[in-house]
Design a protein around this motif. Sequence first.
Motif, PDB file in Angstrom:
ATOM      1  N   ILE A   1      17.394 -67.031  27.578  1.00 57.70           N
ATOM      2  CA  ILE A   1      18.403 -67.465  28.383  1.00 57.70           C
ATOM      3  C   ILE A   1      17.598 -68.227  29.375  1.00 57.70           C
ATOM      4  N   LYS A   2      16.561 -67.733  30.098  1.00 60.14           N
ATOM      5  CA  LYS A   2      15.864 -68.302  31.238  1.00 60.14           C
ATOM      6  C   LYS A   2      15.289 -69.793  30.843  1.00 60.14           C
ATOM      7  N   GLU A   3      14.441 -69.482  29.616  1.00 58.43           N
ATOM      8  CA  GLU A   3      14.103 -70.664  29.115  1.00 58.43           C
ATOM      9  C   GLU A   3      14.880 -71.993  28.627  1.00 58.43           C
ATOM     10  N   GLU A   4      16.274 -71.715  28.280  1.00 62.28           N
ATOM     11  CA  GLU A   4      17.261 -72.542  27.934  1.00 62.28           C
ATOM     12  C   GLU A   4      17.659 -73.237  29.303  1.00 62.28           C
ATOM     13  N   LYS A   5      17.918 -72.333  30.426  1.00 61.50           N
ATOM     14  CA  LYS A   5      18.421 -72.729  31.538  1.00 61.50           C
ATOM     15  C   LYS A   5      17.357 -73.817  32.051  1.00 61.50           C
ATOM     16  N   ARG A   6      16.026 -73.476  32.066  1.00 61.03           N
ATOM     17  CA  ARG A   6      14.915 -74.249  32.545  1.00 61.03           C
ATOM     18  C   ARG A   6      14.962 -75.859  31.775  1.00 61.03           C
ATOM     19  N   LYS A   7      14.966 -75.595  30.504  1.00 62.41           N
ATOM     20  CA  LYS A   7      15.245 -76.905  29.811  1.00 62.41           C
ATOM     21  C   LYS A   7      16.307 -77.740  30.077  1.00 62.41           C
ATOM     22  N   GLN A   8      17.603 -76.976  30.331  1.00 62.82           N
ATOM     23  CA  GLN A   8      18.752 -77.708  30.949  1.00 62.82           C
ATOM     24  C   GLN A   8      18.728 -78.367  32.133  1.00 62.82           C
ATOM     25  N   TYR A   9      17.992 -77.790  33.104  1.00 65.38           N
ATOM     26  CA  TYR A   9      17.889 -78.234  34.327  1.00 65.38           C
ATOM     27  C   TYR A   9      16.758 -78.963  34.849  1.00 65.38           C
ATOM     28  N   SER A  10      15.768 -79.173  33.830  1.00 61.93           N
ATOM     29  CA  SER A  10      14.682 -79.748  33.843  1.00 61.93           C
ATOM     30  C   SER A  10      14.663 -81.351  34.338  1.00 61.93           C
ATOM     31  N   ASN A  11      15.896 -81.937  33.638  1.00 61.83           N
ATOM     32  CA  ASN A  11      16.187 -83.370  33.895  1.00 61.83           C
ATOM     33  C   ASN A  11      17.231 -83.304  35.129  1.00 61.83           C
ATOM     34  N   GLN A  12      17.653 -82.199  35.680  1.00 60.20           N
ATOM     35  CA  GLN A  12      18.445 -82.348  36.723  1.00 60.20           C
ATOM     36  C   GLN A  12      17.725 -82.315  38.177  1.00 60.20           C
ATOM     37  N   HIS A  13      17.759 -83.210  38.682  1.00 57.50           N
ATOM     38  CA  HIS A  13      17.105 -83.302  40.177  1.00 57.50           C
ATOM     39  C   HIS A  13      17.767 -84.355  41.060  1.00 57.50           C
TER      40      HIS A  13
ATOM     41  N   MET B   1       6.063 -83.906  42.856  1.00 56.49           N
ATOM     42  CA  MET B   1       7.291 -83.844  42.965  1.00 56.49           C
ATOM     43  C   MET B   1       8.140 -83.705  41.630  1.00 56.49           C
ATOM     44  N   GLU B   2       7.403 -84.208  40.605  1.00 50.55           N
ATOM     45  CA  GLU B   2       8.032 -84.121  38.997  1.00 50.55           C
ATOM     46  C   GLU B   2       7.852 -82.817  38.585  1.00 50.55           C
ATOM     47  N   LYS B   3       6.905 -82.058  39.075  1.00 46.84           N
ATOM     48  CA  LYS B   3       6.605 -80.611  38.709  1.00 46.84           C
ATOM     49  C   LYS B   3       7.741 -79.696  39.443  1.00 46.84           C
ATOM     50  N   ILE B   4       8.275 -79.859  40.510  1.00 45.34           N
ATOM     51  CA  ILE B   4       9.209 -79.091  41.063  1.00 45.34           C
ATOM     52  C   ILE B   4      10.262 -78.635  40.296  1.00 45.34           C
ATOM     53  N   ASP B   5      10.637 -77.263  39.875  1.00 52.71           N
ATOM     54  CA  ASP B   5      11.767 -76.791  39.247  1.00 52.71           C
ATOM     55  C   ASP B   5      12.903 -76.716  40.503  1.00 52.71           C
ATOM     56  N   TRP B   6      13.645 -77.743  40.481  1.00 50.34           N
ATOM     57  CA  TRP B   6      14.746 -77.808  41.673  1.00 50.34           C
ATOM     58  C   TRP B   6      15.678 -76.651  41.547  1.00 50.34           C
ATOM     59  N   GLN B   7      15.989 -76.003  40.336  1.00 52.26           N
ATOM     60  CA  GLN B   7      16.740 -74.836  40.540  1.00 52.26           C
ATOM     61  C   GLN B   7      16.135 -73.722  41.028  1.00 52.26           C
ATOM     62  N   GLN B   8      14.832 -73.377  40.384  1.00 50.44           N
ATOM     63  CA  GLN B   8      14.303 -72.171  40.775  1.00 50.44           C
ATOM     64  C   GLN B   8      13.622 -72.355  42.180  1.00 50.44           C
ATOM     65  N   GLN B   9      13.570 -73.134  42.648  1.00 47.30           N
ATOM     66  CA  GLN B   9      12.810 -73.470  43.824  1.00 47.30           C
ATOM     67  C   GLN B   9      13.629 -74.036  45.143  1.00 47.30           C
ATOM     68  N   LYS B  10      15.018 -73.761  44.761  1.00 48.39           N
ATOM     69  CA  LYS B  10      16.105 -74.270  45.523  1.00 48.39           C
ATOM     70  C   LYS B  10      15.952 -73.787  47.089  1.00 48.39           C
TER      71      LYS B  10
END
Length: 159
Positions: A80-92, A108-117
Amino acid sequence: MQEDISILKGLHPGIVLERELKKRKLAKGSFALSINEFPQTLGAIAKGKRNMNTALALKIEHALGIEEGYFMILQVFYEIKEEKRKQYSNQHPDLSKLRAILFWDTKMEKIDWQQQKRAVIQRVFERGNDQEKEEVNRFYGKAAVNQVLKNKTQKKDAS
Protein backbone atom coordinates in the motif's frame (compact mmCIF):
# COMPACT_ATOMS: atom_id res chain seq x y z
CA MET A 1 0.30 -7.82 17.51
CA GLN A 2 -1.92 -4.89 16.44
CA GLU A 3 0.27 -2.47 18.37
CA ASP A 4 3.39 -3.82 16.64
CA ILE A 5 1.80 -3.54 13.23
CA SER A 6 0.77 0.09 13.65
CA ILE A 7 4.40 0.92 14.46
CA LEU A 8 5.75 -1.18 11.59
CA LYS A 9 3.24 -0.15 8.90
CA GLY A 10 4.99 0.46 5.63
CA LEU A 11 8.19 -1.40 6.47
CA HIS A 12 9.14 -4.27 4.23
CA PRO A 13 8.49 -7.55 6.12
CA GLY A 14 12.07 -8.59 5.36
CA ILE A 15 13.38 -5.83 7.60
CA VAL A 16 11.23 -7.12 10.46
CA LEU A 17 12.29 -10.71 9.75
CA GLU A 18 15.97 -9.72 9.76
CA ARG A 19 15.54 -7.97 13.11
CA GLU A 20 13.68 -10.96 14.55
CA LEU A 21 16.39 -13.39 13.45
CA LYS A 22 19.15 -11.17 14.92
CA LYS A 23 17.23 -10.87 18.17
CA ARG A 24 17.06 -14.67 18.37
CA LYS A 25 20.69 -15.02 17.23
CA LEU A 26 19.67 -17.13 14.21
CA ALA A 27 21.70 -17.08 11.01
CA LYS A 28 19.58 -16.42 7.92
CA GLY A 29 21.16 -19.24 5.93
CA SER A 30 20.72 -21.98 8.51
CA PHE A 31 17.23 -20.73 9.38
CA ALA A 32 16.26 -20.82 5.69
CA LEU A 33 17.50 -24.40 5.39
CA SER A 34 15.63 -25.38 8.56
CA ILE A 35 12.33 -24.36 6.93
CA ASN A 36 13.26 -25.93 3.56
CA GLU A 37 13.88 -22.65 1.76
CA PHE A 38 16.84 -21.43 -0.23
CA PRO A 39 19.11 -19.07 1.75
CA GLN A 40 19.18 -16.74 -1.28
CA THR A 41 15.39 -16.40 -1.11
CA LEU A 42 15.45 -15.41 2.55
CA GLY A 43 18.42 -13.10 1.94
CA ALA A 44 16.59 -11.29 -0.87
CA ILE A 45 13.50 -10.87 1.31
CA ALA A 46 15.56 -9.63 4.25
CA LYS A 47 17.14 -6.99 1.98
CA GLY A 48 13.72 -5.91 0.70
CA LYS A 49 14.53 -7.01 -2.85
CA ARG A 50 11.85 -9.68 -2.93
CA ASN A 51 8.33 -9.72 -1.53
CA MET A 52 7.07 -12.13 1.09
CA ASN A 53 4.59 -14.73 -0.14
CA THR A 54 1.90 -16.47 1.87
CA ALA A 55 3.47 -19.95 1.93
CA LEU A 56 6.83 -18.62 3.10
CA ALA A 57 5.22 -16.31 5.64
CA LEU A 58 3.38 -19.26 7.19
CA LYS A 59 6.60 -21.31 7.38
CA ILE A 60 8.50 -18.47 9.03
CA GLU A 61 5.70 -17.64 11.46
CA HIS A 62 5.34 -21.28 12.48
CA ALA A 63 9.10 -21.73 12.95
CA LEU A 64 9.43 -18.55 15.01
CA GLY A 65 6.18 -18.93 16.96
CA ILE A 66 4.77 -15.70 15.56
CA GLU A 67 1.04 -15.18 15.09
CA GLU A 68 -0.22 -16.45 11.74
CA GLY A 69 -0.62 -13.74 9.11
CA TYR A 70 1.80 -11.29 10.74
CA PHE A 71 4.26 -11.10 7.85
CA MET A 72 1.54 -11.00 5.20
CA ILE A 73 -0.13 -8.09 6.97
CA LEU A 74 3.21 -6.29 6.92
CA GLN A 75 3.58 -7.15 3.22
CA VAL A 76 0.17 -5.69 2.39
CA PHE A 77 0.90 -2.46 4.27
CA TYR A 78 4.26 -2.24 2.51
CA GLU A 79 2.58 -2.67 -0.88
CA ILE A 80 0.00 0.00 0.00
CA LYS A 81 2.80 2.41 0.93
CA GLU A 82 4.65 1.69 -2.31
CA GLU A 83 1.51 2.11 -4.40
CA LYS A 84 0.75 5.46 -2.76
CA ARG A 85 4.33 6.53 -3.36
CA LYS A 86 3.97 5.68 -7.07
CA GLN A 87 0.62 7.47 -7.35
CA TYR A 88 1.89 10.59 -5.60
CA SER A 89 5.29 10.66 -7.32
CA ASN A 90 3.86 12.71 -10.18
CA GLN A 91 1.92 15.02 -7.88
CA HIS A 92 3.89 18.04 -6.84
CA PRO A 93 3.43 21.77 -6.58
CA ASP A 94 4.14 23.97 -9.58
CA LEU A 95 7.92 23.93 -9.30
CA SER A 96 8.23 27.05 -11.44
CA LYS A 97 6.74 28.97 -8.50
CA LEU A 98 9.26 27.64 -5.96
CA ARG A 99 12.87 28.78 -5.87
CA ALA A 100 15.37 25.93 -5.81
CA ILE A 101 17.38 27.80 -3.15
CA LEU A 102 14.61 26.99 -0.65
CA PHE A 103 15.64 23.35 -0.96
CA TRP A 104 19.40 23.90 -1.15
CA ASP A 105 20.10 20.64 0.66
CA THR A 106 18.25 18.36 -1.76
CA LYS A 107 17.22 18.06 -5.38
CA MET A 108 13.65 19.26 -5.82
CA GLU A 109 12.83 16.35 -8.15
CA LYS A 110 13.79 13.93 -5.36
CA ILE A 111 11.41 15.40 -2.77
CA ASP A 112 8.50 13.17 -1.78
CA TRP A 113 5.96 15.99 -1.53
CA GLN A 114 3.44 13.90 0.43
CA GLN A 115 5.83 12.12 2.79
CA GLN A 116 7.74 15.33 3.56
CA LYS A 117 4.72 17.63 3.63
CA ARG A 118 5.37 18.97 7.14
CA ALA A 119 9.01 19.82 6.38
CA VAL A 120 8.14 21.46 3.04
CA ILE A 121 5.40 23.61 4.58
CA GLN A 122 7.61 24.68 7.47
CA ARG A 123 10.51 25.55 5.20
CA VAL A 124 8.43 27.56 2.73
CA PHE A 125 6.67 29.47 5.51
CA GLU A 126 9.97 30.21 7.28
CA ARG A 127 11.98 31.24 4.21
CA GLY A 128 9.63 31.55 1.24
CA ASN A 129 8.15 34.57 -0.46
CA ASP A 130 4.41 35.27 -0.91
CA GLN A 131 4.21 33.46 -4.26
CA GLU A 132 5.80 30.33 -2.76
CA LYS A 133 3.48 30.41 0.22
CA GLU A 134 0.49 30.77 -2.11
CA GLU A 135 1.63 27.77 -4.13
CA VAL A 136 2.07 25.63 -1.02
CA ASN A 137 -1.38 26.69 0.18
CA ARG A 138 -2.84 25.76 -3.21
CA PHE A 139 -1.07 22.40 -3.37
CA TYR A 140 -1.65 21.14 0.18
CA GLY A 141 -4.77 23.14 0.99
CA LYS A 142 -5.05 25.92 3.56
CA ALA A 143 -6.41 23.59 6.25
CA ALA A 144 -3.41 21.24 6.01
CA VAL A 145 -0.94 24.14 5.98
CA ASN A 146 -2.61 25.79 8.97
CA GLN A 147 -2.57 22.49 10.88
CA VAL A 148 1.18 22.02 10.29
CA LEU A 149 1.94 25.61 11.26
CA LYS A 150 -0.32 25.38 14.32
CA ASN A 151 1.41 22.18 15.49
CA LYS A 152 4.81 23.80 15.05
CA THR A 153 3.73 26.80 17.14
CA GLN A 154 2.37 24.52 19.87
CA LYS A 155 5.64 22.55 20.00
CA LYS A 156 7.60 25.82 20.30
CA ASP A 157 5.33 27.03 23.12
CA ALA A 158 5.69 23.74 24.99
CA SER A 159 9.49 23.94 25.04
